[in-house]
Design an enzyme around this catalytic site. Sequence first.
Site: not given
Length: 284
Positions: A14, A140
Site C-alpha cells: 500500500k 492497518d
Amino acid sequence: MSAAISRNWPAPAKLNLFLHINGRRTDGYHELQTLFQFIDYCDMLDFKVTDSSELILHSNMAGVVADSDNLILRAAKSLQQMTSFKGGAEIWLDKRLPMGGGLGGGSSDAATTLVALNTLWNTQLSTEELAKIGLKLGADIPVFIHGFAAFAEGIGERLQVVSPPEPWYLVIAPDAHVSTAEVFQDPLLPRNTPKLAIDTLMSQAWINDCQKLVVSKYPQVAKALGWLLEYAPSRMTGTGACVFGEFTQQQQALAALAKLPSDMQGFVAKGMNISPLITRLNHP
C-alpha cells in the site's frame, strides 16, 4: 488424502497518498487521517490445509522474524482460535516487498493469510469479523482485508471507500530501516494538523506529516526523495523509508527507473483501488 496447495494469493503493498497526524490519544496511539491505495507489487503466499492443528511457515526470509512475532502465524492462530477450527495449515511466503519501508508488507501478509484461510478452512467469517481479528494484530490490517482504497481516520481503523486516480508509481526503497515507533515517539513530529473533511482533503495538495522528520534523520531517504522529485511529484509513504513518485504513463515511470543511481533500488507499479487479493478471492 493430502490436500492440494492453493497457490498465488497476493499480499499487495500500500501507499499512503497523504498522512496527517491530528493528535495523540491518552493510550499513546496517534489520531490520523490518511489515504490508502494499493499497488500491483506483492508478496505471494501459498497455502495447504492440514489435518493437524500445527501451523508451519516456509519463507525466503526465514530467521529474520521469530515465529512468535510473525504476523502470518499470529493471524492464522487467531483465526483458529476464533473459529475453533481443528485443522491447520502449511504456508509458503515469497517475500518481495521491502521490510520496514512503509509499504505495509507484514500487515498485508497477515490480511492475506486471514482471507485465504477463511476460504480454505471454510470458516465462513464475514469481512467485518476478519477485520476485527486483524485490527488486534495491527492498525492497518483491516484496509488490506476489505481490499478497497480507503480514507482512514482514528488510528487508521475507520475506513471510507474512495476512488482516487490510479497513476503509475516509481517506488524507491532506500537502504534504511525506519522505526515507526521511534518516529511516533519523536518530540519533533507534528501532531496538530487540523482534521479536515474528506472532500477538502481529496482536493488539496497531499503531504505526509512524517516526511520532514524522517528526511532530517535519514540521509538515504533525503537522497532518494531529492532524486525522485527531479522527475515527478513525490512523497514518502507511511513512516518511510520508501518514497514514491507519480507518473501518468508507465513509460515515463520506466524511463525514470532506468536512470536510477546504482546505489538505490526501485520498482514501477500501478495504483489500484481494488486489491489484487479481492480479485484472487473472486477467481479461485
